[in-house]
Design a protein around this motif. Sequence first.
Motif, PDB file in Angstrom:
ATOM      1  N   ARG A   2       0.834  -1.202   0.000  1.00 31.23           N
ATOM      2  CA  ARG A   2       0.000   0.000   0.000  1.00 31.23           C
ATOM      3  C   ARG A   2       0.866   1.249   0.000  1.00 31.23           C
ATOM      4  O   ARG A   2       0.644   2.184  -0.783  1.00 31.23           O
ATOM      5  CB  ARG A   2      -0.907  -0.008   1.225  1.00 31.23           C
ATOM      6  N   ARG A   3       1.879   1.293   0.849  1.00 32.61           N
ATOM      7  CA  ARG A   3       2.750   2.464   0.915  1.00 32.61           C
ATOM      8  C   ARG A   3       3.544   2.641  -0.380  1.00 32.61           C
ATOM      9  O   ARG A   3       3.736   3.763  -0.851  1.00 32.61           O
ATOM     10  CB  ARG A   3       3.704   2.336   2.103  1.00 32.61           C
ATOM     11  N   VAL A   4       4.015   1.538  -0.932  1.00 31.56           N
ATOM     12  CA  VAL A   4       4.764   1.620  -2.191  1.00 31.56           C
ATOM     13  C   VAL A   4       3.891   2.220  -3.285  1.00 31.56           C
ATOM     14  O   VAL A   4       4.314   3.115  -4.036  1.00 31.56           O
ATOM     15  CB  VAL A   4       5.279   0.231  -2.604  1.00 31.56           C
ATOM     16  N   PHE A   5       2.658   1.744  -3.389  1.00 31.43           N
ATOM     17  CA  PHE A   5       1.759   2.241  -4.436  1.00 31.43           C
ATOM     18  C   PHE A   5       1.428   3.711  -4.226  1.00 31.43           C
ATOM     19  O   PHE A   5       1.412   4.499  -5.183  1.00 31.43           O
ATOM     20  CB  PHE A   5       0.474   1.416  -4.458  1.00 31.43           C
ATOM     21  N   LEU A   6       1.155   4.103  -2.983  1.00 29.82           N
ATOM     22  CA  LEU A   6       0.818   5.500  -2.723  1.00 29.82           C
ATOM     23  C   LEU A   6       1.994   6.413  -3.055  1.00 29.82           C
ATOM     24  O   LEU A   6       1.819   7.489  -3.645  1.00 29.82           O
ATOM     25  CB  LEU A   6       0.408   5.671  -1.261  1.00 29.82           C
ATOM     26  N   GLY A   7       3.212   5.989  -2.694  1.00 25.97           N
ATOM     27  CA  GLY A   7       4.385   6.795  -3.028  1.00 25.97           C
ATOM     28  C   GLY A   7       4.583   6.921  -4.527  1.00 25.97           C
ATOM     29  O   GLY A   7       4.899   8.008  -5.041  1.00 25.97           O
ATOM     30  N   ALA A   8       4.385   5.811  -5.252  1.00 25.99           N
ATOM     31  CA  ALA A   8       4.528   5.853  -6.712  1.00 25.99           C
ATOM     32  C   ALA A   8       3.465   6.751  -7.330  1.00 25.99           C
ATOM     33  O   ALA A   8       3.735   7.478  -8.298  1.00 25.99           O
ATOM     34  CB  ALA A   8       4.430   4.441  -7.282  1.00 25.99           C
ATOM     35  N   THR A   9       2.258   6.728  -6.796  1.00 29.02           N
ATOM     36  CA  THR A   9       1.180   7.566  -7.320  1.00 29.02           C
ATOM     37  C   THR A   9       1.486   9.045  -7.126  1.00 29.02           C
ATOM     38  O   THR A   9       1.249   9.871  -8.026  1.00 29.02           O
ATOM     39  CB  THR A   9      -0.153   7.205  -6.632  1.00 29.02           C
ATOM     40  N   VAL A  10       2.036   9.398  -5.977  1.00 30.03           N
ATOM     41  CA  VAL A  10       2.439  10.788  -5.743  1.00 30.03           C
ATOM     42  C   VAL A  10       3.507  11.208  -6.752  1.00 30.03           C
ATOM     43  O   VAL A  10       3.472  12.325  -7.310  1.00 30.03           O
ATOM     44  CB  VAL A  10       2.951  10.971  -4.299  1.00 30.03           C
TER      45      VAL A  10
END
Length: 427
Positions: free
Chosen positions: A82-90
């Motif tokens: 979840r954190r990896v995806f959110l960081g990539a989305t930002v």
Amino acid sequence: MSLARSLIDVRPLRTSPVFRRLLIGRTVSVLGGFMTMVTVMYQVWDMTGSTAWTGGVGLAQALPLVVFGLFAGARADRADRRRVFLGATVGQAACSLLLAVQGFTGHVPVAAVLLLVAVQSAFGALGAPAAGVFVPRLLPKEQVAAGLALQQVSGQSMMLLGPALAGLLLGWFGIGVCYLLDALSFGLAFYGARGLPALPPQGEPSRAGVHGVLDGLRFLAGHRVVRGALVTDLAATVLSFPVSLFPLVNAERFGGDPRTLGLFLSALAVGGIAATALSGPLTRLARPGPVMLCASAAWGGALVLFGLARSPWLGLALLALAGAADATAVVCRSTIVQTRTPDALLGRVTAAEQIVGQAGPSLGNVRGGLLAGWTSGTAALLSGGLLCVLAVAAVAATTPELRERTRAGQEVSSGRGGRRRAPEDAS
């Protein structure tokens, strides 16, 4: 069979509010992505008037995925996805904002535009393996195929809508607004994923760097079912992907009418949407392997018939059939990957699937273009379709596990880069 059971299975939307929110965010983000793809092509062509530079757009989008994909998968298998995806989305949203700024100012070299596209693609390469675990972790196993079908139909619908919408907005407001809307679409994707629970890998996390990548490759080499699914996809795309042949076939057969050429790609997408919208019976079956093999062979067969068609309407119908077969095969392939891969390895295997999905069509376009240059568009289509059918038959003959019914609980995660496996998975 009732009409309701023939339509796409929407149980995941009813039973999982988290998946529903995630799908909405993903759909809007995919729409923004297709708008940006058209906008970048338009801007680069407007700045340079060079097909070499516009070809560089595809390279800027594909190269980071191929170069960083497996390492990104290893990273996703060591952390909270979840954190990896959110960081990539930002990161992707920030790139879109920078593209919007240069779009409004208009004083940036074309190389800088391509650099921003490449950086955005690199963030996408990081986020995609993390997102690959969402569906099997959020939904019960019997609904995974339905969840993937919902993602497929939403993505293909945006593929139809996005370019057309981008064309209208470019004419009305210019490139800066299109980039800005893409940045806002990532905001919805962030919102959709923010409500996810923590999703650390189940089992021993991936080793860092090259060691983790090699563990993932060893799994792919040793797991006959997953390996066979990816090989089948490569056979269908590398040997027979037809898009680069469309202009030549249109000129050879249909008088070079640009309206016909534009309908070729639309027919593939319409067929894919129709097949996914009617995928209820297929996704409820626990037989993704046999369905994938049949659909991949049908893709090759439809392209052979398209190569022989003399009527534009018949040609469009055959391309719609090919698109339907391709969409069905993609859903089944993803179902195999996501239900037969241990969670601790799923980021790396999803990354490999993404690379296959990106590289296969590109190589197929190169193959088709070169062969057509030596022979003709018809010969390239016929040979590609026939080779695809033969290759799929070879995979089916050498991988009998793909022809069998999937049994729940067959794969169990175990240890670093390993698994406890059923006897038929032995290489």
